[in-house]
Design an enzyme around this catalytic site. Sequence first.
Site, mmCIF file in Angstrom:
data_model
loop_
_atom_site.group_PDB
_atom_site.id
_atom_site.type_symbol
_atom_site.label_atom_id
_atom_site.label_comp_id
_atom_site.label_asym_id
_atom_site.label_seq_id
_atom_site.Cartn_x
_atom_site.Cartn_y
_atom_site.Cartn_z
ATOM 1 C CG HIS A 1 0.166 2.521 -9.261
ATOM 2 N ND1 HIS A 1 -0.153 1.796 -7.984
ATOM 3 C CD2 HIS A 1 -0.774 3.033 -9.587
ATOM 4 C CE1 HIS A 1 -1.358 2.353 -7.519
ATOM 5 N NE2 HIS A 1 -2.044 3.263 -8.815
ATOM 6 C CB SER B 1 -8.038 -3.734 2.507
ATOM 7 O OG SER B 1 -7.722 -2.839 3.449
ATOM 8 C CG ASP C 1 -2.079 1.006 1.292
ATOM 9 O OD1 ASP C 1 -2.498 1.513 0.211
ATOM 10 O OD2 ASP C 1 -2.776 1.128 2.228
ATOM 11 N N GLY D 1 0.081 5.524 -4.371
ATOM 12 C CA GLY D 1 -0.445 6.804 -4.791
ATOM 13 C C GLY D 1 0.084 7.897 -3.917
ATOM 14 C CB SER E 1 -8.341 -5.366 -3.924
ATOM 15 O OG SER E 1 -9.122 -4.366 -4.111
ATOM 16 C CD1 TRP F 1 -12.148 -5.002 -10.254
ATOM 17 C CD2 TRP F 1 -11.267 -4.501 -12.333
ATOM 18 N NE1 TRP F 1 -11.603 -6.197 -10.772
ATOM 19 C CE2 TRP F 1 -10.910 -5.841 -12.069
ATOM 20 C CE3 TRP F 1 -10.800 -3.823 -13.393
ATOM 21 C CZ2 TRP F 1 -10.138 -6.395 -13.014
ATOM 22 C CZ3 TRP F 1 -9.921 -4.498 -14.261
ATOM 23 C CH2 TRP F 1 -9.771 -5.562 -14.018
ATOM 24 N NE ARG G 1 -2.963 -1.669 4.232
ATOM 25 C CZ ARG G 1 -4.360 -1.802 3.912
ATOM 26 N NH1 ARG G 1 -5.163 -2.812 4.282
ATOM 27 N NH2 ARG G 1 -4.556 -1.094 3.022
ATOM 28 C CG LEU H 1 10.116 -16.689 -3.520
ATOM 29 C CD1 LEU H 1 9.722 -16.827 -2.180
ATOM 30 C CD2 LEU H 1 10.575 -15.286 -3.931
#
Length: 259
Positions: A55, A214, A38, A41, A83, A87, A206, A149
């Site tokens: 991003h 979320s 997160d 933006g 997520s 959208w 997070r 991994l």
Amino acid sequence: MFNKFRLGKKQEHSSTLRDKIEELKKQPIPEHVAIIMDGNGRWAKKRALPRVAGHHEGMKVVRKTTMLANKLGIKALTLYAFSTENWKRPKNEVEYIMRLPEEFLGTFLPELVENNVQVKMIGYKNQLPVHTLHAIEKAIEETKENNGLVLNFALNYGSRAEIIDAVKQVLNDSKNGILNETDLNEDIFSSYLMTSEFKDPDLLIRTSGEIRLSNFMLWQLAYSEFWFTDVLWPDFSENHLLEAIEVFQKRQRRFGGIL
Ligand code: V07
């Protein structure tokens, strides 16, 4: 710092980082780490850049984090990339984000293959643009024999929808005599989730100061350690991941003391 300049292209970690990695490897490393990436933006906004610049910067951090996770011997890294709620964002932003898997893989897939990383994805594939899905499926195919991994992207993923779909499949299997009600337990139910092949995450990270899930892996995170940081995802560095693992190990040791 002198060391940093001596390093060639191949050997990317400074000696202090390497020492820290070796130190952490003496204690149990979390097998499955999940990250909510997160703050992309917000990172851009702080710099008066368009959100998409955040991003893009975040994508580079995915690469660094993956390489370090692999080096640490983490077995699976699940990254929440998009997520089912995302959208709702502006169309141009969504379109840009949906190009990131192709850009990422176009640049880094050879490196992933070289480092024995296996690419996987969880989430609803059917709503993704075909170009996005094709790039990811190609990467999954090209890395399927790798045994390092597992880099698992949660893309168009939502945990409640996943649980409802699992319940529907359970009901259907029950109706068709494939599953008896008496046999249903937590392990069997887990096998109906998109994460069936993964062990539950040991550690959730997070970034960006938000202290909530979320709609991310609600079932799977029931017993996980949580580590939150105010650092924005594009600023998340190798040292932050090492710090999270150090905290994880300290908590495990304390927990062990009580038992
Ligand atoms: C995305 C960059 C990281 C920050 C969070 C949002 C934006 C890498 C991928 C990706 C996905 C699948 C794959 C290879 C790479 C990605 C999305 C967004 C949707 F096989 N970064 N990144 N996918 N961001």
